[in-house]
Scaffold this motif. Structure first.
Motif, PDB file in Angstrom:
ATOM      1  N   ALA A  54       0.842  -1.207   0.000  1.00 50.62           N
ATOM      2  CA  ALA A  54       0.000   0.000   0.000  1.00 50.62           C
ATOM      3  C   ALA A  54       0.879   1.260   0.000  1.00 50.62           C
ATOM      4  N   LEU A  55       1.947   1.231   0.793  1.00 56.52           N
ATOM      5  CA  LEU A  55       2.863   2.389   0.805  1.00 56.52           C
ATOM      6  C   LEU A  55       3.497   2.574  -0.568  1.00 56.52           C
ATOM      7  N   ALA A  56       3.799   1.464  -1.230  1.00 51.78           N
ATOM      8  CA  ALA A  56       4.372   1.551  -2.580  1.00 51.78           C
ATOM      9  C   ALA A  56       3.367   2.195  -3.538  1.00 51.78           C
ATOM     10  N   MET A  57       2.108   1.794  -3.443  1.00 57.19           N
ATOM     11  CA  MET A  57       1.087   2.325  -4.353  1.00 57.19           C
ATOM     12  C   MET A  57       0.809   3.807  -4.102  1.00 57.19           C
ATOM     13  N   GLN A  58       1.061   4.251  -2.884  1.00 57.01           N
ATOM     14  CA  GLN A  58       0.893   5.666  -2.578  1.00 57.01           C
ATOM     15  C   GLN A  58       1.936   6.505  -3.332  1.00 57.01           C
ATOM     16  N   HIS A  59       3.043   5.847  -3.658  1.00 54.09           N
ATOM     17  CA  HIS A  59       4.167   6.539  -4.301  1.00 54.09           C
ATOM     18  C   HIS A  59       4.076   6.450  -5.827  1.00 54.09           C
ATOM     19  N   ASP A  60       3.715   5.245  -6.333  1.00 52.96           N
ATOM     20  CA  ASP A  60       3.768   5.012  -7.784  1.00 52.96           C
ATOM     21  C   ASP A  60       2.870   3.800  -8.075  1.00 52.96           C
ATOM     22  N   THR A  61       1.832   4.003  -8.881  1.00 55.02           N
ATOM     23  CA  THR A  61       0.857   2.910  -9.093  1.00 55.02           C
ATOM     24  C   THR A  61       1.137   2.113 -10.371  1.00 55.02           C
ATOM     25  N   SER A  62       2.321   2.291 -10.960  1.00 56.80           N
ATOM     26  CA  SER A  62       2.612   1.581 -12.216  1.00 56.80           C
ATOM     27  C   SER A  62       2.775   0.078 -11.985  1.00 56.80           C
ATOM     28  N   ASP A  63       2.584  -0.699 -13.064  1.00 57.46           N
ATOM     29  CA  ASP A  63       2.819  -2.152 -13.006  1.00 57.46           C
ATOM     30  C   ASP A  63       4.250  -2.450 -12.562  1.00 57.46           C
ATOM     31  N   ALA A  64       5.190  -1.681 -13.129  1.00 60.60           N
ATOM     32  CA  ALA A  64       6.605  -1.961 -12.854  1.00 60.60           C
ATOM     33  C   ALA A  64       6.904  -1.795 -11.361  1.00 60.60           C
ATOM     34  N   TYR A  65       6.378  -0.732 -10.761  1.00 56.49           N
ATOM     35  CA  TYR A  65       6.684  -0.496  -9.340  1.00 56.49           C
ATOM     36  C   TYR A  65       5.962  -1.510  -8.444  1.00 56.49           C
ATOM     37  N   LEU A  66       4.761  -1.879  -8.875  1.00 57.55           N
ATOM     38  CA  LEU A  66       4.014  -2.901  -8.124  1.00 57.55           C
ATOM     39  C   LEU A  66       4.808  -4.206  -8.068  1.00 57.55           C
ATOM     40  N   GLN A  67       5.324  -4.617  -9.225  1.00 56.93           N
ATOM     41  CA  GLN A  67       6.100  -5.871  -9.289  1.00 56.93           C
ATOM     42  C   GLN A  67       7.392  -5.739  -8.485  1.00 56.93           C
ATOM     43  N   GLN A  68       8.021  -4.577  -8.599  1.00 54.01           N
ATOM     44  CA  GLN A  68       9.285  -4.356  -7.874  1.00 54.01           C
ATOM     45  C   GLN A  68       9.055  -4.407  -6.359  1.00 54.01           C
ATOM     46  N   ALA A  69       7.967  -3.796  -5.921  1.00 55.10           N
ATOM     47  CA  ALA A  69       7.639  -3.805  -4.486  1.00 55.10           C
ATOM     48  C   ALA A  69       7.411  -5.236  -4.011  1.00 55.10           C
TER      49      ALA A  69
END
Ligand code: MRU
Length: 372
Positions: free
Chosen positions: A71-86
Motif C-alpha cells: 500500500a505504501l508503494a502504491m501511494q508513491h507510484d501505481t505503475s505495473d513496474a513499481y508494483l512488481q518491484q515492491a
C-alpha cells in the motif's frame, strides 16, 4: 491486547500525515521489553528494513506488514513496474514465513488487473482486510485451543471444576513468541493461553528464552505479564528436564510454515522441544492460521528455505545496562565463527495436532481444510 490500560494492535494506519499521505505505525519489537516504542513507516523501503531487522516479526505480522508495504508503494507510484518491484523486495525480505508471500500474492492478484488510478485506495483497503481477518483467525484458534486445554485438564483425572476448586495448575511450554506481538492481535500459540486464563483455568506458562534473539524472554514474557498470565522464563535447555519431571502438561508453539502433510517449520529449537515432548508423552501442538499452511509442499525438510541470519545475533546479546541504556555485549571469543539458522522443521510424526481456525487436526488430516 492491553499495554498498560490501553488497547493496541501491532500495526495500524496513521491517516493524513504530511502532505495528506498515510503512514503505518508499528511497535518496534527490537526495543521490547525495555522500551515501548512506536515507529512510523512512510515508504516501501522503510517497511522492507522493518521486516529484515525484525522491528516487526512473527509470520502473520510480517504478512500484514508486507501488505501495508504494498500500500505504501502504491501511494508513491501505481505503475505495473513499481508494483512488481515492491512485491519482489518484500518477498525477499524474509524467506521462511509463508504468510509474507501469501499476503503479497493476494495484493498482486487484486491490484494487477485493476486500473492504476484505483490501486492506491484498493491497496490500503485490502491490507486493512488482511489485518482484520488475522484477528478473527487468531480468536478462532483461541476458542479451539481453549477446548483442547479444558479437555486436557479433565484427562488429568479430574474435571475442570475440581481442578479450579483445587487451584490445580496447568503447565504449558511455549517457544519463541507466537503471541499478539507476532500477529495483528491475540497471537496463535498464546491465543488459547489467553482464552484459558480469561476463562479461569489456572494456566502457567514455561517461556523458552529462545536464543539467539530471545523472543521468548523479551517478548512472550512481556506480553504475558501485561495480561497477567503467570509465567516463568527458562533457558532453552531446560524444557526436556521439566518434561521428565512431569512439570509440562502441553507444548504449544506457533509456526512460520506448515506443509500439507503437517511438518511444522518454526523458530530454531522447536524440533528439540518436540523430540523431548515425544519421549515424555507430552502432547505437542502447533497453533496455525490457514495462511501459514503451504499447500504446495509436502516435505518440510526438503521444501522449506531456512533463513540464515547474521552471526552477530549469536555472538552478541542485547540487554539493559545499569545506566538504563540498551547495549550489546559480545559473549564469544573474537576469533570464533558463528552459524545462525533461524528456523527448524519438526516432522509431522512428532506433532500431536495442529490448532487452526477450523478446529484441531492430526497432521495427516490437515488437507481436509484445504479450500483452494
Ligand atoms: O524470527 P521470528 O521472531 O519472526 O520468528 C517467529 C516465530 O518463529 C513464531 O513462532 C512464528 O512466526 C509464529 S508467530 C504467530
Amino acid at each position: 491486547m492491553l499495554v498498560g490500560q490501553q488497547q493496541y494492535r501491532t500495526i495500524w494506519v496513521l491517516e493524513n500525515t504530511s502532505q495528506h499521505l498515510q503512514a503505518v505505525a508499528i511497535i518496534d519489537q527490537t526495543k521490547l521489553p525495555h522500551d515501548f516504542d512506536i515507529s512510523h513507516i512512510t515508504d516501501l523501503q522503510q517497511m522492507v528494513v522493518a521486516i529484515k531487522t525484525m522491528q516487526v516479526r512473527g509470520a502473520p505480522l510480517i504478512g500484514a506488514a508486507a501488505a501495508y508495504g504494498m500500500a505504501l508503494a502504491m501511494q508513491h507510484d501505481t505503475s505495473d513496474a513499481y508494483l512488481q518491484q515492491a512485491a519482489v523486495q518484500l518477498i525477499q525480505s524474509r524467506p521462511t514465513a509463508v504468510n509474507l508471500n501469501w499476503a503479497v500474492q493476494r495484493m498482486l492478484k487484486l491490484l494487477l488487473p485493476m486500473a492504476t488510478t484505483n490501486r492506491n485506495q484498493a491497496a490500503w483497503n485490502e491490507a486493512a482486510a488482511i489485518c482484520d481477518e488475522d484477528v478473527l483467525l487468531n480468536q478462532a484458534i483461541g476458542r479451539h485451543g481453549l477446548a483442547l486445554i479444558e479437555n486436557a485438564t479433565k484427562n488429568q483425572g479430574q474435571n475442570l471444576a475440581q481442578n479450579l476448586a483445587q487451584n490445580k495448575v496447568f503447565n504449558i511450554l511455549t517457544h519463541c513468541n507466537a503471541g499478539w506481538l507476532a500477529t495483528v492481535d491475540f497471537g496463535t500459540a498464546l491465543s488459547p493461553i489467553y482464552a484459558a486464563h480469561n476463562a479461569g483455568v489456572n494456566v502457567h506458562v514455561w517461556v523458552d528464552e529462545t536464543r539467539p534473539r530471545n523472543q521468548g524472554a523479551s517478548l512472550t514474557a512481556w506480553e504475558l505479564g501485561q495480561h497477567g498470565v503467570p509465567h516463568t522464563v527458562i533457558s532453552d535447555n531446560a524444557g526436556g528436564h521439566l518434561m521428565q519431571q512431569g512439570l509440562v502438561d502441553m507444548v504449544i508453539v506457533g509456526a512460520d510454515r506448515v506443509t500439507s502433510t503437517g511438518d511444522v517449520c518454526n523458530k530454531i529449537g522447536t524440533y528439540l522441544k518436540a523430540l523431548a515432548a515425544f519421549d515424555n508423552r507430552v502432547p505437542f501442538y502447533a497453533a496455525v492460521p490457514s495462511p501459514t499452511i503451504d499447500w504446495s509442499i509436502e516435505n518440510g525438510l526438503i521444501d522449506i528455505e531456512i533463513e540464515q541470519r547474521h552471526g552477530d545475533e549469536v555472538a552478541y546479546m542485547q540487554g539493559l545496562a545499569l545506566d538504563g541504556s540498551l547495549q550489546n555485549v559480545r559473549i564469544i571469543p573474537l576469533a570464533s565463527q558463528t552459524a545462525n539458522p533461524a528456523f527448524d522443521v519438526t516432522p509431522a510424526r512428532l506433532v500431536t495436532g495442529i490448532i487452526t481456525e477450523h478446529g484441531v487436526f492430526a497432521p495427516n488430516q490437515l488437507r481436509s481444510i484445504q479450500r483452494e
